[in-house]
Enzyme design. Sequence first.
Site, mmCIF file in Angstrom:
data_model
loop_
_atom_site.group_PDB
_atom_site.id
_atom_site.type_symbol
_atom_site.label_atom_id
_atom_site.label_comp_id
_atom_site.label_asym_id
_atom_site.label_seq_id
_atom_site.Cartn_x
_atom_site.Cartn_y
_atom_site.Cartn_z
ATOM 1 C CB ILE A 124 24.173 -27.664 -13.827
ATOM 2 C CG1 ILE A 124 24.061 -26.242 -14.495
ATOM 3 C CG2 ILE A 124 23.255 -28.655 -14.558
ATOM 4 C CD1 ILE A 124 24.381 -26.009 -15.811
ATOM 5 C CG HIS A 160 22.497 -25.532 -26.723
ATOM 6 N ND1 HIS A 160 23.524 -25.473 -27.321
ATOM 7 C CD2 HIS A 160 22.305 -25.188 -25.311
ATOM 8 C CE1 HIS A 160 24.336 -24.933 -26.183
ATOM 9 N NE2 HIS A 160 23.609 -24.869 -25.023
ATOM 10 N NE ARG A 209 29.051 -25.248 -24.481
ATOM 11 C CZ ARG A 209 27.781 -24.856 -23.643
ATOM 12 N NH1 ARG A 209 26.738 -25.340 -23.508
ATOM 13 N NH2 ARG A 209 27.765 -23.433 -23.594
ATOM 14 C CB CYS A 224 21.752 -31.564 -20.408
ATOM 15 S SG CYS A 224 20.398 -32.511 -20.832
ATOM 16 C CG ASP A 275 19.771 -29.375 -24.460
ATOM 17 O OD1 ASP A 275 18.864 -29.261 -25.130
ATOM 18 O OD2 ASP A 275 20.398 -28.428 -23.800
ATOM 19 C CD GLU A 329 24.795 -27.398 -29.926
ATOM 20 O OE1 GLU A 329 24.408 -26.047 -29.583
ATOM 21 O OE2 GLU A 329 25.229 -28.001 -28.882
HETATM 22 N N1 LIG Z 1 22.463 -27.178 -22.338
HETATM 23 C C1 LIG Z 1 22.547 -26.085 -21.912
HETATM 24 O O1 LIG Z 1 21.662 -24.980 -22.408
HETATM 25 C C2 LIG Z 1 23.382 -25.551 -20.686
HETATM 26 C C3 LIG Z 1 23.095 -24.474 -19.869
HETATM 27 C C4 LIG Z 1 24.007 -23.999 -19.000
HETATM 28 C C5 LIG Z 1 25.278 -24.846 -18.912
HETATM 29 N N2 LIG Z 1 25.384 -25.792 -19.425
HETATM 30 C C6 LIG Z 1 26.907 -26.323 -19.716
HETATM 31 O O2 LIG Z 1 26.777 -27.186 -18.372
HETATM 32 C C7 LIG Z 1 28.039 -27.503 -17.979
HETATM 33 C C8 LIG Z 1 28.228 -27.411 -16.570
HETATM 34 O O3 LIG Z 1 27.765 -26.170 -16.190
HETATM 35 P P1 LIG Z 1 27.788 -25.449 -14.611
HETATM 36 O O4 LIG Z 1 27.243 -24.315 -14.571
HETATM 37 O O5 LIG Z 1 27.375 -26.649 -13.774
HETATM 38 O O6 LIG Z 1 29.480 -25.426 -14.525
HETATM 39 P P2 LIG Z 1 30.507 -25.516 -13.132
HETATM 40 O O7 LIG Z 1 31.586 -24.961 -13.616
HETATM 41 O O8 LIG Z 1 29.747 -24.881 -12.047
HETATM 42 O O9 LIG Z 1 30.664 -27.088 -12.784
HETATM 43 C C9 LIG Z 1 31.435 -27.993 -13.607
HETATM 44 C C10 LIG Z 1 31.963 -28.796 -12.746
HETATM 45 O O10 LIG Z 1 32.704 -29.656 -13.727
HETATM 46 C C11 LIG Z 1 33.920 -30.246 -12.802
HETATM 47 N N3 LIG Z 1 34.834 -31.032 -13.756
HETATM 48 C C12 LIG Z 1 35.724 -29.942 -14.597
HETATM 49 N N4 LIG Z 1 36.398 -30.950 -15.241
HETATM 50 C C13 LIG Z 1 36.066 -32.164 -14.827
HETATM 51 C C14 LIG Z 1 36.439 -33.439 -15.238
HETATM 52 N N5 LIG Z 1 37.641 -33.727 -16.096
HETATM 53 N N6 LIG Z 1 35.710 -34.437 -14.635
HETATM 54 C C15 LIG Z 1 34.845 -34.359 -13.867
HETATM 55 N N7 LIG Z 1 34.512 -33.041 -13.534
HETATM 56 C C16 LIG Z 1 35.134 -32.024 -14.032
HETATM 57 C C17 LIG Z 1 34.092 -28.913 -12.014
HETATM 58 O O11 LIG Z 1 35.081 -29.514 -10.944
HETATM 59 C C18 LIG Z 1 32.938 -28.353 -11.661
HETATM 60 O O12 LIG Z 1 32.525 -28.824 -10.381
HETATM 61 C C19 LIG Z 1 28.897 -26.553 -18.824
HETATM 62 O O13 LIG Z 1 29.585 -27.344 -19.696
HETATM 63 C C20 LIG Z 1 27.955 -25.403 -19.490
HETATM 64 O O14 LIG Z 1 28.352 -24.999 -20.530
HETATM 65 C C21 LIG Z 1 24.753 -26.157 -20.699
HETATM 66 O O1 LIG Z 2 26.457 -22.294 -21.690
HETATM 67 C C1 LIG Z 2 25.340 -21.970 -21.425
HETATM 68 O O2 LIG Z 2 24.729 -21.043 -20.697
HETATM 69 C C2 LIG Z 2 24.175 -22.757 -22.311
HETATM 70 O O3 LIG Z 2 24.651 -23.701 -23.065
HETATM 71 C C3 LIG Z 2 23.292 -22.047 -22.883
HETATM 72 O O4 LIG Z 2 23.566 -21.442 -24.167
HETATM 73 P P1 LIG Z 2 22.410 -20.467 -25.042
HETATM 74 O O5 LIG Z 2 22.575 -19.280 -24.338
HETATM 75 O O6 LIG Z 2 22.895 -20.482 -26.191
HETATM 76 O O7 LIG Z 2 21.025 -21.152 -24.910
#
Ligand SMILES: NC(=O)c1ccc[n+]([C@@H]2O[C@H](COP(=O)([O-])OP(=O)(O)OC[C@H]3O[C@@H](n4cnc5c(N)ncnc54)[C@H](O)[C@@H]3O)[C@@H](O)[C@H]2O)c1
Ligand SMILES: O=C(O)[C@H](O)COP(=O)(O)O
Length: 523
Positions: free
Chosen positions: A148, A275, A228, A226, A252, A257
């Site tokens: 992301i 979220h 966790r 956006c 978000d 939650e």
């Molecule tokens: N809001 C939502 O609905 C939603 C949707 C999808 C994902 N997410 C969340 O978004 C976050 C990122 O998802 P992603 O798919 O990009 O994950 P990802 O694993 O691709 O990326 C995470 C990155 O964080 C880095 N990281 C780990 N520890 C770290 C630290 N201490 N300091 C700095 N960087 C660090 C890792 O090296 C990695 O590059 C996750 O927490 C995921 O759960 C939220």
């Molecule tokens: O980690 C994720 O994929 C997001 O936080 C999305 O969560 P949700 O499936 O409950 O929307």
Amino acid sequence: MFHVLVSDSISSDGLAPLLNDENINVVQKKVSEVDDLEKYDALLVRSATKVTEELLQKMTNLKIVARAGVGVDNIDVEAATKYGVVVINAPDGNTISTAEHTFAMMASLVRHIPQANVSVKSGEWNRSAFLGTELYGKSLGIIGLGRIGSEIAKRAKAFGMNVLVFDPFLTKDRAQKLGVNSCKLDEVLAQADIITVHTPLTKETRGLLGKENIGKTKKGVYLLNCARGGIIDEEALIHYLEIGHVKGVALDVFEVEPPVNRKLLDFEQVIATPHLGASTKEAQLNVASQVAEEVLKFLNGKPVTNSINLPTLTKDIFDKIQPFYKLAKKLGQLASQYMKEPVQHIGIVYEGTVAELETSFITKAFLAGFLGERVDSTVNEVNAGLMAKERGISFSEKIASNGSGYANCIAVQVDGDHRTFSVKATYIPNYGERIVDLNGFDIDFYPAGEVLYVEHIDKPGVIGRVGKVLGDHGVNIATMQVGRKNIGGEAIMVLTCDKLIDDQLIEALVQFDDIVSAKTIHL
Ligand SMILES: NC(=O)c1ccc[n+]([C@@H]2O[C@H](COP(=O)([O-])OP(=O)(O)OC[C@H]3O[C@@H](n4cnc5c(N)ncnc54)[C@H](O)[C@@H]3O)[C@@H](O)[C@H]2O)c1
Ligand SMILES: O=C(O)[C@H](O)COP(=O)(O)O
């Protein structure tokens, strides 16, 4: 028939591969509404269902938990591993949606769009109250440049922003390719006008933006989460909003939650969504179909990708590994039945073509075979490593340059309280598995069925005596191999038999002076 429980709201179109399979019964209900939890083979969740150890204990037939999304912080992965349950997720199906949502939040934040929307709808026309800030030319701090974070970086560059990144695992190469500045955390904090977090929630990232670190940011900074809830500490945020240090916040996700911290939400300059990062038709279809296809493959005995607690194998790699995986499991069973005593250490050495594969998976197969002979609970490749450690058995694996002369070779040494057992085996395509060394004796046999292992002195007549005893007990010999180190010295005999060998037969064999020991091993 397999039973699959879908306990969160997951796109039905995406679930089609499971719904259309006549061997699969899909039930879409919350866990709390199901009273026969013990019958399900698979559980599909989003973030709402909490997959706790207690739930896993009730789901006694469960083999796989699939998260239709990224974050697995609602799943007790350690407990799942302990119970041999595979955990998978859909890591990239919602990346674009979440990156776009973050960008929408960022633009809304600096242009006060949610507040202006409420104002216009309430009949006001107050243009001066909503003076905004351009994104162009501003420094965006991205903490966590994974899937992301990288998509956000690309979009930020298109908006003419200067991108500063903190990610301890970011290589120079990747930073260069993405055209971002890789920085120390303190540099991002000190220089960024807007900071957005995109890490998982871990021990290291919980409260990463807390009292101390928010204090290091520029006065007037904008913050976004956006990823966790908990990566930005909510109490610290309230403090810095109150003193006017933080100019605006977009959230978000929340520590709890739905959020219970009304004080935070009551700030005019805090905008929030429930979220919604992954809540698009596209993302939901992507993640649901990804996990549905994976679960279907898994239930049909095929390899899964994106496993959290197993090595991830593609079909191609799985096909290459499979013969060694089966062989290693048999070697584990063989070693365990031979040793029948406490074991401290298992060392496995891989040589030749097998050494180029995912050997950790093969090692786990050995451990599963080994422990399967000694523990009551279900042991498999997922929990074998953990179970071995819990039982005080350490294990190691090494890759060695080819010394055995075989195209591939798995060599195992098991150190017990009183003795050591060693075995070497190879897999010959179109021919099969061969044990080529047992306890230092050259041998060559196919490990299957009822095996009689005899240690004896290399003397004329011993083989004949063994044959006679088996014949007297009505046991037909299928194959027979002998191995010795020196003429007249220690020797072994390995026989595969068509019938189970009982204790009486073993007793009859060990009565001969030249027979040191005899054991049966079932493979
Ligand atoms: N809001 C939502 O609905 C939603 C949707 C999808 C994902 N997410 C969340 O978004 C976050 C990122 O998802 P992603 O798919 O990009 O994950 P990802 O694993 O691709 O990326 C995470 C990155 O964080 C880095 N990281 C780990 N520890 C770290 C630290 N201490 N300091 C700095 N960087 C660090 C890792 O090296 C990695 O590059 C996750 O927490 C995921 O759960 C939220
Ligand atoms: O980690 C994720 O994929 C997001 O936080 C999305 O969560 P949700 O499936 O409950 O929307």
